[in-house]
Design a protein around this motif. Structure first.
Motif, PDB file in Angstrom:
ATOM      1  N   PHE B  13       0.858  -1.188   0.000  1.00 43.63           N
ATOM      2  CA  PHE B  13       0.000   0.000   0.000  1.00 43.63           C
ATOM      3  C   PHE B  13       0.890   1.233   0.000  1.00 43.63           C
ATOM      4  O   PHE B  13       1.854   1.302   0.778  1.00 43.63           O
ATOM      5  N   LEU B  15       1.732   4.752   1.202  1.00 45.84           N
ATOM      6  CA  LEU B  15       1.393   5.650   2.303  1.00 45.84           C
ATOM      7  C   LEU B  15       1.875   7.038   1.916  1.00 45.84           C
ATOM      8  O   LEU B  15       2.464   7.222   0.855  1.00 45.84           O
ATOM      9  N   LEU B  21       3.643   0.227   2.649  1.00 47.27           N
ATOM     10  CA  LEU B  21       3.392  -0.800   3.646  1.00 47.27           C
ATOM     11  C   LEU B  21       3.257  -2.135   2.920  1.00 47.27           C
ATOM     12  O   LEU B  21       2.422  -2.294   2.043  1.00 47.27           O
ATOM     13  N   ALA B  23       1.915  -5.259   2.964  1.00 48.58           N
ATOM     14  CA  ALA B  23       0.871  -5.945   3.730  1.00 48.58           C
ATOM     15  C   ALA B  23       0.852  -7.450   3.501  1.00 48.58           C
ATOM     16  O   ALA B  23       0.547  -8.223   4.400  1.00 48.58           O
ATOM     17  N   GLU B  42      -3.534 -12.912  13.642  1.00 43.24           N
ATOM     18  CA  GLU B  42      -3.972 -11.738  14.381  1.00 43.24           C
ATOM     19  C   GLU B  42      -4.418 -10.607  13.476  1.00 43.24           C
ATOM     20  O   GLU B  42      -4.090 -10.578  12.292  1.00 43.24           O
ATOM     21  N   SER B  43      -5.080  -9.650  14.080  1.00 38.02           N
ATOM     22  CA  SER B  43      -5.519  -8.466  13.353  1.00 38.02           C
ATOM     23  C   SER B  43      -4.325  -7.794  12.666  1.00 38.02           C
ATOM     24  O   SER B  43      -3.271  -7.646  13.264  1.00 38.02           O
ATOM     25  N   GLY B  44      -4.507  -7.430  11.413  1.00 40.78           N
ATOM     26  CA  GLY B  44      -3.471  -6.709  10.693  1.00 40.78           C
ATOM     27  C   GLY B  44      -2.432  -7.589  10.021  1.00 40.78           C
ATOM     28  O   GLY B  44      -1.496  -7.086   9.400  1.00 40.78           O
ATOM     29  N   CYS B  45      -2.585  -8.908  10.096  1.00 43.05           N
ATOM     30  CA  CYS B  45      -1.555  -9.780   9.521  1.00 43.05           C
ATOM     31  C   CYS B  45      -1.718  -9.922   8.010  1.00 43.05           C
ATOM     32  O   CYS B  45      -0.868 -10.524   7.349  1.00 43.05           O
ATOM     33  N   GLY B  46      -2.805  -9.401   7.450  1.00 46.05           N
ATOM     34  CA  GLY B  46      -2.932  -9.397   5.997  1.00 46.05           C
ATOM     35  C   GLY B  46      -3.945 -10.371   5.424  1.00 46.05           C
ATOM     36  O   GLY B  46      -3.960 -10.613   4.214  1.00 46.05           O
ATOM     37  N   LYS B  47      -4.835 -10.885   6.264  1.00 46.24           N
ATOM     38  CA  LYS B  47      -5.819 -11.861   5.784  1.00 46.24           C
ATOM     39  C   LYS B  47      -6.756 -11.238   4.758  1.00 46.24           C
ATOM     40  O   LYS B  47      -6.926 -11.744   3.652  1.00 46.24           O
ATOM     41  N   THR B  48      -7.360 -10.119   5.149  1.00 50.10           N
ATOM     42  CA  THR B  48      -8.319  -9.461   4.254  1.00 50.10           C
ATOM     43  C   THR B  48      -7.622  -8.987   2.987  1.00 50.10           C
ATOM     44  O   THR B  48      -8.139  -9.157   1.879  1.00 50.10           O
ATOM     45  N   THR B  49      -6.439  -8.401   3.150  1.00 47.64           N
ATOM     46  CA  THR B  49      -5.708  -7.909   1.980  1.00 47.64           C
ATOM     47  C   THR B  49      -5.414  -9.053   1.008  1.00 47.64           C
ATOM     48  O   THR B  49      -5.520  -8.892  -0.203  1.00 47.64           O
ATOM     49  N   PRO B  59      -7.813  -1.292  -3.358  1.00 47.68           N
ATOM     50  CA  PRO B  59      -7.926   0.108  -3.784  1.00 47.68           C
ATOM     51  C   PRO B  59      -6.755   0.505  -4.695  1.00 47.68           C
ATOM     52  O   PRO B  59      -5.744  -0.201  -4.739  1.00 47.68           O
ATOM     53  N   GLN B  96     -15.860  -8.901   5.116  1.00 50.95           N
ATOM     54  CA  GLN B  96     -15.852  -8.742   6.569  1.00 50.95           C
ATOM     55  C   GLN B  96     -16.947  -7.720   6.915  1.00 50.95           C
ATOM     56  O   GLN B  96     -16.979  -6.638   6.333  1.00 50.95           O
ATOM     57  N   GLU B 177     -14.186 -13.498   8.004  1.00 47.16           N
ATOM     58  CA  GLU B 177     -14.762 -13.400   9.352  1.00 47.16           C
ATOM     59  C   GLU B 177     -16.290 -13.498   9.315  1.00 47.16           C
ATOM     60  O   GLU B 177     -16.991 -12.627   9.838  1.00 47.16           O
ATOM     61  N   LEU B 274       4.643  -2.898   9.368  1.00 43.91           N
ATOM     62  CA  LEU B 274       4.879  -3.449   8.036  1.00 43.91           C
ATOM     63  C   LEU B 274       5.339  -2.379   7.052  1.00 43.91           C
ATOM     64  O   LEU B 274       5.463  -2.629   5.858  1.00 43.91           O
TER      65      LEU B 274
HETATM   66  N1  LIG Z   1      -6.065   0.617   2.212  1.00 43.85           N
HETATM   67  C1  LIG Z   1      -4.995   0.457   2.991  1.00 43.85           C
HETATM   68  N2  LIG Z   1      -4.005   1.371   3.019  1.00 43.85           N
HETATM   69  C2  LIG Z   1      -2.920   1.208   3.793  1.00 43.85           C
HETATM   70  N3  LIG Z   1      -2.722   0.156   4.598  1.00 43.85           N
HETATM   71  C3  LIG Z   1      -3.677  -0.793   4.632  1.00 43.85           C
HETATM   72  C4  LIG Z   1      -4.861  -0.698   3.847  1.00 43.85           C
HETATM   73  N4  LIG Z   1      -5.630  -1.788   4.100  1.00 43.85           N
HETATM   74  C5  LIG Z   1      -4.945  -2.522   4.981  1.00 43.85           C
HETATM   75  N5  LIG Z   1      -3.776  -1.934   5.315  1.00 43.85           N
HETATM   76  C6  LIG Z   1      -2.748  -2.464   6.221  1.00 43.85           C
HETATM   77  O1  LIG Z   1      -2.358  -3.730   5.751  1.00 43.85           O
HETATM   78  C7  LIG Z   1      -2.124  -4.630   6.828  1.00 43.85           C
HETATM   79  C8  LIG Z   1      -2.993  -5.854   6.662  1.00 43.85           C
HETATM   80  O2  LIG Z   1      -4.354  -5.496   6.889  1.00 43.85           O
HETATM   81  P1  LIG Z   1      -5.570  -6.506   6.720  1.00 43.85           P
HETATM   82  O3  LIG Z   1      -6.825  -5.729   6.812  1.00 43.85           O
HETATM   83  O4  LIG Z   1      -5.356  -7.327   5.516  1.00 43.85           O
HETATM   84  O5  LIG Z   1      -5.408  -7.420   8.001  1.00 43.85           O
HETATM   85  P2  LIG Z   1      -6.378  -8.559   8.562  1.00 43.85           P
HETATM   86  O6  LIG Z   1      -5.511  -9.729   8.835  1.00 43.85           O
HETATM   87  O7  LIG Z   1      -7.534  -8.756   7.684  1.00 43.85           O
HETATM   88  O8  LIG Z   1      -6.822  -7.942   9.964  1.00 43.85           O
HETATM   89  P3  LIG Z   1      -8.243  -8.039  10.774  1.00 43.85           P
HETATM   90  O9  LIG Z   1      -8.175  -9.342  11.527  1.00 43.85           O
HETATM   91  O10 LIG Z   1      -8.147  -6.873  11.706  1.00 43.85           O
HETATM   92  O11 LIG Z   1      -9.351  -7.959   9.801  1.00 43.85           O
HETATM   93  C9  LIG Z   1      -2.382  -3.830   8.085  1.00 43.85           C
HETATM   94  O12 LIG Z   1      -1.164  -3.334   8.564  1.00 43.85           O
HETATM   95  C10 LIG Z   1      -3.278  -2.709   7.621  1.00 43.85           C
HETATM   96  O13 LIG Z   1      -3.130  -1.581   8.446  1.00 43.85           O
END
Ligand SMILES: Nc1ncnc2c1ncn2[C@@H]1O[C@H](COP(=O)(O)OP(=O)(O)OP(=O)(O)O)[C@@H](O)[C@H]1O
Ligand SMILES: [Mg+2]
Lengths: 345, 345
Positions: B13, B15, B21, B23, B42-49, B59, B96, B177, B274
Motif C-alpha cells: 500500500f 502511504l 506498507l 501488507a 492476528e488483526s493486521g496480519c494481511g488476511k483481508t488484503t 484500492p 468482513q 470473518e 509493516l
Molecule cells: N487501504 C490500505 N491502506 C494502507 N494500509 C492498509 C490498507 N488496508 C490494509 N492496510 C494495512 O495492511 C495490513 C494488513 O491489513 P488486513 O486488513 O489485511 O489485516 P487482517 O488480517 O484482515 O486484519 P483483521 O483481523 O483486523 O481484519 C495492516 O497493517 C493494515 O493496516
C-alpha cells in the motif's frame, strides 16, 4: 472504609453480607409505540429485559454471566450501576439496597462500582493522554488529594495493570497504544477509585486472541489479591470456564442455570446450557462431537413464551413445559450451589 | 491441478511521503474443489488484503505482484479486464462485516437478482425465481426476500450475504470473518450452512478468521499468517497436535478451551510494523525459543511431511534439540502473562 459508611448507612447487621446480592431483580422497559398503536389506544407493551434474577457475589470472587445477545446480561449490569432503574427487586451492595437511593445518595457508592467496557477504542478519549484519562475520575470524585498524590496514584495504577515502567505510558495518547494496552488503561482508570466491584462487559472480545489471556489474567489477579469482586459478562463460554468461579447462564431475562464454573461446564443440566456448550468450537480438530444446534434465534423479550420460556426451542420439552414456569432448584446428584430452572432436570 | 492456486502474492500500500506498507509478503497456497481451507492470524496480519487481492478488489493505492490461477488460468495477469470475468462468476467473497453492509433501501431479493442480471446469469422472472431458490438454500424462506435487511436478524442478514455471494454460482467462496459478530448458536448455524454448501455444491471455501477453534472445527487444512506471511500451513490436526512454528503453538496456548485445564498464556509484545523492512524472522521479538540466526536470517519454508510446511529455523535442529528448546522455554514462559519492561500486550 466502605462507601456505605460515607453516606451514613449501616451495613445490615446479619452475618457477613455478600459484596453484591441481587434479589428477584426485574427491569422492564416500555416499548415505544408507533402512531397507529397510540391512536388505537393499544396498551403499552413491555420488554422484559431482566425478568426476576437472583445471584450473589463475594469479595475475591469472579462470576460470569453468560448468554446470547439480548438475553439481558448488559441490562443486568446497567441496572446494578443504576444507569437504568429496576422495576422491582433488590440490589444490595455490602448489605445496602441501592434500588431506593436517590441519584445524589448513590454518587459516593458509584465509585465502588466500576465498569469496564467492551471497546477500549471507544471508552478512551482520543484527545487525552493516559495521565489525563486516569486522573479524570479522581477529579470528578474529588479524591486523590494533591497533584503529586494524584500523579503517584496514576503511576501505581499503571503498574498494577502491568504497564510498566509506568513513565513509559503516562504521556501517550490512545492511538499510541495497542488494543490490549488500551484496555489496561481503561482498567487502570477504574482502579484509582479503589472499587469493590468491577463489572466487566465483554472485556476482551474486541482484543486480539494473542493478548486476551493477558487482560483476563490481570482481572483474575486483581480479584484474588485486590479483594475485589468481578462480574464478567461474556458470551464466550470457554473464557468463563477458565476464569470464573461461578457461571450463571441467562436466557430471555432469566438465569436458567448457575453453579460452580467447572461443574456447569462438565455437567450441565439445563437443555439450553447443554446446547450452548455443544456449539462452542473446540481447539482440537479431532474433537468434533456433533453440536446440538438450536433453530432460530433468541425470541424477543416482549413476547415471552408461556410456561418455561425456553420451551419453543427446547429439544426435550413436554406438554407441561408450556404451562409451568420452572423455578431455580438444585437437581439430584449435583454439587453445592448448582441450580437449574427446568421441570425435567 | 488445484482449483485455486495462489503463487507468491505480494501487496504493497502506498502511504504518504513515498513510504509503503508491505501488507502481503509472498503468500502461496492452493485448494481443490470442495475443500475447506482456513486462513488465521492476528488483526493486521494481511488476511483481508490477501483475499481482496485474489478478487482484484484492492484500492488504487495498492500494488500487487504474484499469480492467482483459477482452474489453471492466470486471472490477475491481464489486470481488471481479465479478473472481471472471473470475479463473482468463479470466485466470490463475503466481505468482513457484510451482514451490516447490505443495502438498507433495497429488498433482499433484489440484492441477489441484481448481480445475476449484471453478470448475465439470468434476468426477469427467471432471475427472481433463482434468487428465491438461493434464499431457500441458505435457510431463508423465499417470501422473506420481499423484506428489507433491517427486518432481518443478524444471522438472517449473514445468510442473505452468503446468498448474494453465491448469486453467480462461483466455485470458490472466500468468507472473511463470517461469524465474528455473531452469538455462538448463530455462529454454529452459519458454520453448518457453509460446511453444507461446500459438501453439497463442491464449493471450495476459504475461511478467514482470527478464531482458531472455528477453523479447527470446520477446515481440513489451514495456513497461519503473521506479519504478511504464511508461517505455517498444514492439516488442522497437525497444526494443533504437532505445530512446527512457535507462533502456531503459542496462538493455540493463548486460546482458552472449554475443557482445557492448562493456563492460557498471552503472547508478549505486538506484531511488527509493516512499513519498514523486517530483518530476520518477523516473529523473533515475540518468540519464546528463538536462535541467534533468527535475528538476521529470514526463515524459508521447509516441508514437514504430507502437506505440512513451516518457516522456522528451529526445524533445522535435530528433533530432540528442538523439542528441548521449545519445551524449556514453554515451562519458563508460563508464569507472568506480561513481560515487565517489554510492555504488556
Ligand atoms: N487501504 C490500505 N491502506 C494502507 N494500509 C492498509 C490498507 N488496508 C490494509 N492496510 C494495512 O495492511 C495490513 C494488513 O491489513 P488486513 O486488513 O489485511 O489485516 P487482517 O488480517 O484482515 O486484519 P483483521 O483481523 O483486523 O481484519 C495492516 O497493517 C493494515 O493496516
Ligand atoms: Mg480482515
Amino acid at each position: 472504609m466502605s462507601g456505605l459508611e460515607e453516606i451514613g448507612l449501616e451495613p445490615r447487621a446479619s452475618a457477613p453480607a455478600a459484596l453484591l446480592e441481587v434479589e428477584d431483580l426485574k427491569t422492564h422497559y416500555p416499548v415505544r409505540r408507533g402512531v397507529t398503536e397510540r391512536l388505537m389506544r393499544r396498551p403499552r407493551r413491555l420488554v422484559h429485559a431482566v425478568d426476576g434474577i437472583s445471584f450473589s457475589l463475594a469479595r475475591g470472587e469472579m462470576v460470569a454471566l453468560v448468554g446470547e445477545s439480548g438475553c439481558g446480561k448488559t441490562t443486568t449490569a446497567q441496572t446494578i450501576l443504576r444507569m437504568v432503574d429496576p422495576t422491582s427487586g433488590a440490589i444490595r451492595l455490602n448489605g445496602t439496597d441501592t434500588t431506593r437511593l436517590s441519584q445524589r445518595r448513590l454518587r459516593p457508592l458509584r465509585r465502588r462500582l466500576q465498569m469496564i467496557y467492551q471497546d477500549p477504542y471507544e471508552s478512551l478519549d482520543p484527545r487525552f493522554r493516559v495521565r489525563q484519562t486516569i486522573e479524570e475520575p479522581m477529579l470528578v470524585h474529588g479524591i486523590g488529594g494533591s497533584r503529586k498524590e494524584r500523579h503517584d496514584r496514576t503511576l501505581e495504577a499503571l503498574e498494577r495493570v502491568e504497564l510498566s515502567p509506568a513513565e513509559l505510558y503516562v504521556d501517550r495518547y490512545p492511538h499510541e497504544l495497542s488494543g490490549g494496552q488500551r484496555q489496561r488503561v481503561a482498567i487502570a482508570t477504574s482502579l484509582v477509585l479503589d472499587p469493590d466491584l468491577l463489572l466487566a462487559d465483554e472485556p476482551v472480545s474486541m482484543l486480539d486472541v494473542s493478548v486476551r489471556a493477558g487482560v483476563l489474567s490481570l482481572l483474575d489477579g486483581l480479584r484474588r489479591d485486590g479483594n475485589m469482586g468481578i462480574l464478567m459478562i461474556t458470551h464466550d463460554l470457554s473464557t468463563a470456564a477458565h476464569f470464573a468461579d461461578r457461571i450463571a447462564v441467562m436466557y430471555l431475562g432469566r438465569i436458567v442455570e448457575h453453579g460452580p464454573a467447572k461443574e456447569v461446564v462438565r455437567d450441565p443440566r439445563h437443555p439450553y446450557t447443554r446446547a450452548l456448550l455443544s456449539v462452542v468450537p473446540k481447539r482440537d480438530p479431532r474433537d468434533r462431537s456433533s453440536p446440538q444446534i438450536l433453530k432460530g434465534e433468541t425470541p424477543n423479550p416482549i413476547d415471552v413464551p408461556s410456561g418455561c420460556r425456553f420451551h419453543p426451542r427446547c429439544p426435550i420439552a413436554e406438554e407441561r413445559c408450556t404451562r409451568e414456569d420452572p423455578r431455580l432448584r438444585r437437581p439430584p446428584a449435583t454439587g453445592d450451589g448448582h441450580e437449574v430452572a427446568c421441570l425435567l432436570a | 491441478m488445484s482449483l485455486l492456486e495462489v503463487r507468491e502474492l505480494h501487496v504493497w500500500f502506498d502511504l504518504q511521503e513515498g513510504r509503503e506498507l508491505h501488507a502481503v509478503q509472498g503468500v502461496s497456497f492452493g485448494l481443490d474443489a470442495g475443500e475447506r481451507f482456513g486462513l488465521v492470524g492476528e488483526s493486521g496480519c494481511g488476511k483481508t488484503t490477501t483475499i481482496l487481492g485474489l478478487m482484484g478488489l484492492l484500492p488504487p493505492t495498492a500494488s500487487v505482484a504474484g499469480e492467482v490461477l483459477v482452474g489453471g488460468e492466470s486471472i490477475l495477469a491481464g489486470g481488471e479486464s481479465s479478473v472481471r470475468s472471473h470475479r463473482w462468476n468463479d470466485i466470490a467473497m463475503i466481505f468482513q462485516g457484510a451482514m451490516n453492509a447490505l443495502n438498507p433501501v433495497k429488498k433482499v431479493l433484489w440484492q441477489i437478482v441484481e448481480p445475476m442480471e449484471l453478470h448475465g446469469i439470468a434476468d426477469g422472472t427467471q432471475a427472481r425465481r433463482m434468487a428465491g431458490d438461493l434464499l431457500e438454500m441458505v435457510g431463508i424462506p423465499a417470501s422473506a426476500g420481499e423484506r428489507y435487511p433491517h427486518e432481518f436478524s443478524g444471522g438472517m442478514r449473514q445468510r442473505a450475504a452468503i446468498a448474494m455471494a453465491l448469486a453467480c454460482q462461483p466455485k470458490i467462496l472466500l468468507a472473511d470473518e463470517p461469524t465474528t459478530a455473531l452469538d455462538v448458536m448463530v455462529q454454529a448455524q452459519i458454520l453448518e450452512l457453509l460446511v453444507g454448501l461446500s459438501n453439497d455444491l463442491g464449493l471450495a471455501l476459504v475461511l478467514v478468521t482470527h478464531d482458531l477453534p472455528v477453523v479447527a472445527q470446520v477446515c481440513e487444512r489451514a495456513a497461519v499468517m503473521y506479519a504478511g506471511e504464511i508461517v505455517e500451513e498444514g492439516p488442522t490436526e497437525a497444526l494443533y497436535h504437532a505445530p512446527r512454528h512457535p507462533y502456531t503453538r503459542l496462538l493455540f496456548a493463548a486460546t482458552p478451551d472449554l475443557y482445557g485445564d492448562e493456563a492460557v498464556v498471552s503472547i508478549p509484545g505486538a506484531p511488527p510494523r509493516l512499513d519498514r523492512a523486517i530483518e530476520g524472522c518477523a516473529f523473533r521479538p515475540r518468540c519464546d525459543s528463538s536462535l541467534d540466526r533468527c535475528e538476521s536470517e529470514h526463515p524459508e519454508f521447509r516441508a514437514m511431511g504430507a502437506g505440512h510446511r513451516a518457516a522456522c529455523h528451529l526445524n533445522d535442529l535435530p528433533g530432540e534439540e528442538r523439542a528441548a528448546r521449545e519445551g524449556a522455554r514453554r515451562a519458563g514462559s508460563a508464569a507472568p502473562a506480561a513481560t515487565p519492561g517489554g510492555g504488556a500486550p
